[in-house]
Scaffold this motif. Sequence first.
Motif, PDB file in Angstrom:
ATOM      1  N   TRP A   1     -18.487  23.686  90.793  1.00 59.47           N
ATOM      2  CA  TRP A   1     -19.271  22.698  91.541  1.00 59.47           C
ATOM      3  C   TRP A   1     -20.342  22.143  90.629  1.00 59.47           C
TER       4      TRP A   1
ATOM      5  N   ILE B   1     -19.161  22.808 101.145  1.00 62.53           N
ATOM      6  CA  ILE B   1     -19.695  24.029 101.757  1.00 62.53           C
ATOM      7  C   ILE B   1     -18.829  25.207 101.325  1.00 62.53           C
ATOM      8  N   LEU B   2     -19.489  26.295 101.007  1.00 65.81           N
ATOM      9  CA  LEU B   2     -18.769  27.502 100.583  1.00 65.81           C
ATOM     10  C   LEU B   2     -19.303  28.684 101.386  1.00 65.81           C
TER      11      LEU B   2
ATOM     12  N   MET C   1     -28.124  25.004  97.678  1.00 66.86           N
ATOM     13  CA  MET C   1     -28.786  26.112  98.373  1.00 66.86           C
ATOM     14  C   MET C   1     -27.804  27.043  99.076  1.00 66.86           C
ATOM     15  N   SER C   2     -28.238  28.291  99.222  1.00 63.47           N
ATOM     16  CA  SER C   2     -27.422  29.307  99.887  1.00 63.47           C
ATOM     17  C   SER C   2     -28.274  30.018 100.929  1.00 63.47           C
TER      18      SER C   2
ATOM     19  N   ASN D   1     -24.936  16.068  97.106  1.00 63.25           N
ATOM     20  CA  ASN D   1     -25.306  15.083  96.084  1.00 63.25           C
ATOM     21  C   ASN D   1     -26.294  14.107  96.714  1.00 63.25           C
TER      22      ASN D   1
ATOM     23  N   PHE E   1     -22.167  12.068  87.350  1.00 59.60           N
ATOM     24  CA  PHE E   1     -21.012  12.907  87.686  1.00 59.60           C
ATOM     25  C   PHE E   1     -20.081  12.988  86.470  1.00 59.60           C
TER      26      PHE E   1
ATOM     27  N   ARG F   1     -13.109  27.187  91.900  1.00 60.38           N
ATOM     28  CA  ARG F   1     -13.309  25.850  91.334  1.00 60.38           C
ATOM     29  C   ARG F   1     -14.793  25.698  91.011  1.00 60.38           C
TER      30      ARG F   1
ATOM     31  N   THR G   1     -26.589  29.688  93.160  1.00 53.53           N
ATOM     32  CA  THR G   1     -27.441  30.222  94.236  1.00 53.53           C
ATOM     33  C   THR G   1     -26.668  31.246  95.066  1.00 53.53           C
TER      34      THR G   1
ATOM     35  N   GLY H   1     -17.199  26.325  93.684  1.00 55.86           N
ATOM     36  CA  GLY H   1     -16.566  25.853  94.905  1.00 55.86           C
ATOM     37  C   GLY H   1     -15.635  26.942  95.409  1.00 55.86           C
TER      38      GLY H   1
ATOM     39  N   LYS I   1     -23.514  27.359  86.777  1.00 51.16           N
ATOM     40  CA  LYS I   1     -22.154  27.777  87.132  1.00 51.16           C
ATOM     41  C   LYS I   1     -21.951  27.670  88.631  1.00 51.16           C
ATOM     42  N   GLY I   2     -22.269  26.497  89.181  1.00 51.18           N
ATOM     43  CA  GLY I   2     -22.078  26.284  90.608  1.00 51.18           C
ATOM     44  C   GLY I   2     -20.596  26.455  90.933  1.00 51.18           C
TER      45      GLY I   2
ATOM     46  N   ALA J   1     -16.357  11.338  93.903  1.00 50.74           N
ATOM     47  CA  ALA J   1     -17.649  11.882  94.336  1.00 50.74           C
ATOM     48  C   ALA J   1     -18.616  10.743  94.604  1.00 50.74           C
TER      49      ALA J   1
END
Length: 324
Positions: free
Chosen positions: A128, A192-193, A138-139, A213, A221, A126, A94, A122, A119-120, A229
Amino acid sequence: MESTRGKLIELLSQVEEGYVSGQRLSEDLHISRPAVWKHMKELEKDGYEIEAAPRKGYRIVSFPNKVSENTIQWGMNTNWLGQRLIHKSTVTSTQILAHQAAQEGAPHGTIVIADEQTKGRGRLNRSWHSHKGEGIWMSIVLRPTFEPYKSPQITLLAATVLAEVFKGYCDIKPQIKWPNDILTDGKKLAGILTELQAEQDQINYIILGMGINVNHPIETFPEEIRDKASSLKIESGESWELASLIREIIQTFEKRYEEFMEDGFSKVKLRWEAFGYRIGEIVPIQTYQSSWNGRIMGIESDGALRVVDEEGKEQTLYSAEIQW
Ligand code: BT5
């Protein structure tokens, strides 16, 4: 809500118990009565249960338990956040879509949300893990008027908002690990990013990504994060209706963001410290240059981490990782 469909849901949801006549819907929406009927059929396909009573009109009996632009925006009480909402079922990230939207001029408060990310991401490249339909990925596009150096405060603000909602709405005990992890019992529930597009003294836009999550059972996971997690469901024993939870987060975020813009960081700092993870404890800390043990004291008035090192010297850290 911009679309006719959005306006239709808004009109129907303004009456709690009663019906809205087809005549009124057709007048308010500037469409014909058959067009109103067609929209109702579309809503039913989307999972809404609609009752059409002769001479009375229409009412929504129940809402679909699925995430869509309509189900999120229904009953959402915000002035600017999420007024423009882009929902997709599968995306790479996102963040990528939100950057594209921002570059194409998407307004402050635009939200991109997806059921699944392939391709989430972090921090520091890294990855996600974003399992389909079980979390909130969400973004948010923000166009703040403050100077770029304050943008890390948005990460801390977002962390306090998630902690506040997890505590108040889901009744669990969250903690915030500086700067961007929301944990409970030492396990990560959300990350959070914050990504910034700026000139030297002016922000073009911020993309604030939140990964939460929600309804994951532990098996979903990947092996490598299973022991660190967790999800709201694992912690609370309950499944959460995603659209309502998303709405709660959006509404709380708008309120807290406005407070922050008006009053500055001081209230965020207090709230952050109330949720702060391992404050007062000695923890392993990793910075770009070295790894060492330090006692976490809290955060500075600008959001930097305050730590006392092994020699008793106070250090202010702008980027570091607190190890578990
Ligand atoms: C973060 O990074 O925690 C920021 C995560 C932001 C994700 C959101 S989702 C919506 C938006 N779109 C994106 O593509 N990203 C944002 P970081 O502090 O670097 O943590 C990453 C580390 O957390 C990984 O290396 C794993 O160890 C762990 N991890 C990965 N997926 C996880 C998950 N679903 N739950 C808990 N931990 C996870």
